[in-house]
Write a protein that holds these residues in place. Structure first.
Motif, mmCIF file in Angstrom:
data_model
loop_
_atom_site.group_PDB
_atom_site.id
_atom_site.type_symbol
_atom_site.label_atom_id
_atom_site.label_comp_id
_atom_site.label_asym_id
_atom_site.label_seq_id
_atom_site.Cartn_x
_atom_site.Cartn_y
_atom_site.Cartn_z
ATOM 1 N N ALA A 10 -1.804 -10.742 74.114
ATOM 2 C CA ALA A 10 -2.582 -10.645 75.353
ATOM 3 C C ALA A 10 -1.753 -9.980 76.441
ATOM 4 O O ALA A 10 -2.248 -9.118 77.174
ATOM 5 N N GLN A 11 -0.486 -10.370 76.536
ATOM 6 C CA GLN A 11 0.398 -9.769 77.532
ATOM 7 C C GLN A 11 0.570 -8.278 77.253
ATOM 8 O O GLN A 11 0.562 -7.462 78.176
ATOM 9 N N ALA A 12 0.709 -7.920 75.985
ATOM 10 C CA ALA A 12 0.839 -6.502 75.616
ATOM 11 C C ALA A 12 -0.434 -5.735 75.985
ATOM 12 O O ALA A 12 -0.365 -4.618 76.506
ATOM 13 N N ALA A 13 -1.590 -6.340 75.723
ATOM 14 C CA ALA A 13 -2.856 -5.696 76.082
ATOM 15 C C ALA A 13 -2.957 -5.506 77.594
ATOM 16 O O ALA A 13 -3.391 -4.451 78.063
ATOM 17 N N LEU A 14 -2.531 -6.514 78.332
ATOM 18 C CA LEU A 14 -2.549 -6.411 79.788
ATOM 19 C C LEU A 14 -1.631 -5.291 80.260
ATOM 20 O O LEU A 14 -1.997 -4.502 81.132
ATOM 21 N N SER A 15 -0.470 -5.185 79.660
ATOM 22 C CA SER A 15 0.483 -4.122 80.016
ATOM 23 C C SER A 15 -0.081 -2.734 79.738
ATOM 24 O O SER A 15 0.233 -1.783 80.439
ATOM 25 N N ARG A 16 -0.901 -2.631 78.703
ATOM 26 C CA ARG A 16 -1.539 -1.351 78.366
ATOM 27 C C ARG A 16 -2.747 -1.054 79.247
ATOM 28 O O ARG A 16 -3.327 0.025 79.176
ATOM 29 N N GLY A 17 -3.181 -2.048 80.041
ATOM 30 C CA GLY A 17 -4.359 -1.864 80.875
ATOM 31 C C GLY A 17 -5.653 -2.216 80.161
ATOM 32 O O GLY A 17 -6.742 -1.940 80.665
ATOM 33 N N ASP A 18 -5.550 -2.834 78.999
ATOM 34 C CA ASP A 18 -6.716 -3.255 78.220
ATOM 35 C C ASP A 18 -7.138 -4.642 78.708
ATOM 36 O O ASP A 18 -6.758 -5.660 78.131
ATOM 37 N N GLN A 20 -10.144 -6.155 78.829
ATOM 38 C CA GLN A 20 -11.026 -6.913 77.933
ATOM 39 C C GLN A 20 -10.225 -7.531 76.793
ATOM 40 O O GLN A 20 -10.427 -8.698 76.446
ATOM 41 N N GLY A 21 -9.316 -6.756 76.222
ATOM 42 C CA GLY A 21 -8.470 -7.279 75.148
ATOM 43 C C GLY A 21 -7.570 -8.396 75.642
ATOM 44 O O GLY A 21 -7.389 -9.411 74.955
ATOM 45 N N ALA A 22 -7.013 -8.241 76.840
ATOM 46 C CA ALA A 22 -6.133 -9.272 77.402
ATOM 47 C C ALA A 22 -6.901 -10.566 77.648
ATOM 48 O O ALA A 22 -6.399 -11.654 77.347
ATOM 49 N N VAL A 23 -8.118 -10.457 78.162
ATOM 50 C CA VAL A 23 -8.935 -11.655 78.401
ATOM 51 C C VAL A 23 -9.267 -12.317 77.071
ATOM 52 O O VAL A 23 -9.091 -13.537 76.903
ATOM 53 N N ARG A 24 -9.723 -11.532 76.104
ATOM 54 C CA ARG A 24 -10.101 -12.089 74.793
ATOM 55 C C ARG A 24 -8.916 -12.768 74.119
ATOM 56 O O ARG A 24 -9.011 -13.918 73.675
ATOM 57 N N LEU A 25 -7.773 -12.085 74.076
ATOM 58 C CA LEU A 25 -6.593 -12.640 73.407
ATOM 59 C C LEU A 25 -6.023 -13.841 74.158
ATOM 60 O O LEU A 25 -5.541 -14.799 73.537
ATOM 61 N N SER A 26 -6.094 -13.811 75.482
ATOM 62 C CA SER A 26 -5.621 -14.962 76.265
ATOM 63 C C SER A 26 -6.494 -16.178 76.009
ATOM 64 O O SER A 26 -5.993 -17.299 75.886
ATOM 65 N N ASN A 41 -1.653 -18.084 82.473
ATOM 66 C CA ASN A 41 -1.238 -17.170 83.531
ATOM 67 C C ASN A 41 -1.679 -15.733 83.226
ATOM 68 O O ASN A 41 -2.175 -15.023 84.099
ATOM 69 N N THR A 42 -1.494 -15.305 81.973
ATOM 70 C CA THR A 42 -1.936 -13.971 81.567
ATOM 71 C C THR A 42 -3.454 -13.844 81.691
ATOM 72 O O THR A 42 -3.965 -12.822 82.165
ATOM 73 N N LEU A 43 -4.166 -14.898 81.298
ATOM 74 C CA LEU A 43 -5.624 -14.902 81.442
ATOM 75 C C LEU A 43 -5.992 -14.748 82.922
ATOM 76 O O LEU A 43 -6.871 -13.948 83.269
ATOM 77 N N GLY A 44 -5.305 -15.480 83.785
ATOM 78 C CA GLY A 44 -5.576 -15.374 85.217
ATOM 79 C C GLY A 44 -5.363 -13.966 85.735
ATOM 80 O O GLY A 44 -6.181 -13.431 86.493
ATOM 81 N N THR A 45 -4.268 -13.345 85.319
ATOM 82 C CA THR A 45 -3.970 -11.987 85.783
ATOM 83 C C THR A 45 -5.013 -10.994 85.282
ATOM 84 O O THR A 45 -5.486 -10.139 86.033
#
Length: 191
Positions: A10-18, A20-26, A41-45
């Motif tokens: 999820a953190q990696a997806a967030l770093s890539r700007g993804d 939807q992927g970050a929310v799903r994986l979080s 925290n990653t979900l919140g971000t």
């Protein structure tokens, strides 16, 4: 604090700007381990970046409950609340974050900014004093004119004249005309 593989993804997806992927994986990571503060925290971000303030706030609060000694959820929640105009709540959360990570000058600086927004110059001075004590590179940060003026006065009052001159010079570069008189007074009192 160890995060699950889904939280790392999820953190990696967030770093890539993804987002939807970050929310799903979080969300998967939080389901796998409801006490995973980093996943909350990653979900919140991710939710905050996606524009879901209510969801982000809930996720940051869950992260703080899961790891009350971790400063990041409090700092992130404070920024979210400040962005929503909830300055008093933001100040409370950021004060917790700064007390948990007292050597982080950037947190004290942000707290000072929130105190100034609340017209509490006394608390802003206290927070800036902590920022001065913990962040030797404060002069390199993008600082707003009110913060620069307060920093110039504080460093002058503490007989840190070279630093006061630096802050005053930065203020002169960035400040509107009404503050030019204050800069001139600061410069003359440091010489």
């Amino acid at each position: 604090m160890k995060s699950s593989p889904s939280a790392a993804e999820a953190q990696a997806a967030l770093s890539r700007g993804d987002l939807q992927g970050a929310v799903r994986l979080s969300r998967i990571a939080v389901q796998q381990d409801p006490d995973d503060a980093e996943a909350h925290n990653t979900l919140g971000t991710a939710l905050a970046k996606a524009g879901d303030r209510a969801g982000a706030e809930a996720a940051y609060r869950a992260a703080a409950r899961a790891a009350p000694k971790l400063y990041k959820p409090y700092a992130n929640l404070a920024n979210l609340l400040a962005g929503a105009g909830r300055i008093e709540e933001a100040r409370q959360q950021l004060h917790v974050a700064a007390s948990l990570e007292p050597s982080a000058g950037r947190l004290w600086l942000r707290l000072a900014q929130l105190h100034l927004l609340a017209s509490d110059e006394g608390e802003a001075k206290r927070a800036l004093t902590r920022a001065l004590e913990t962040d030797e590179a404060l002069e390199q940060r993008p600082l707003e004119p009110p913060i620069l003026a307060l920093l110039a006065r504080l460093t002058r009052d503490r007989a840190q004249h070279p630093r006061a001159l630096q802050f005053a010079a930065l203020l002169r570069e960035r400040a509107p005309d009404p503050e030019a008189d204050e800069v001139a007074l600061l410069l003359s009192s440091c010489l």
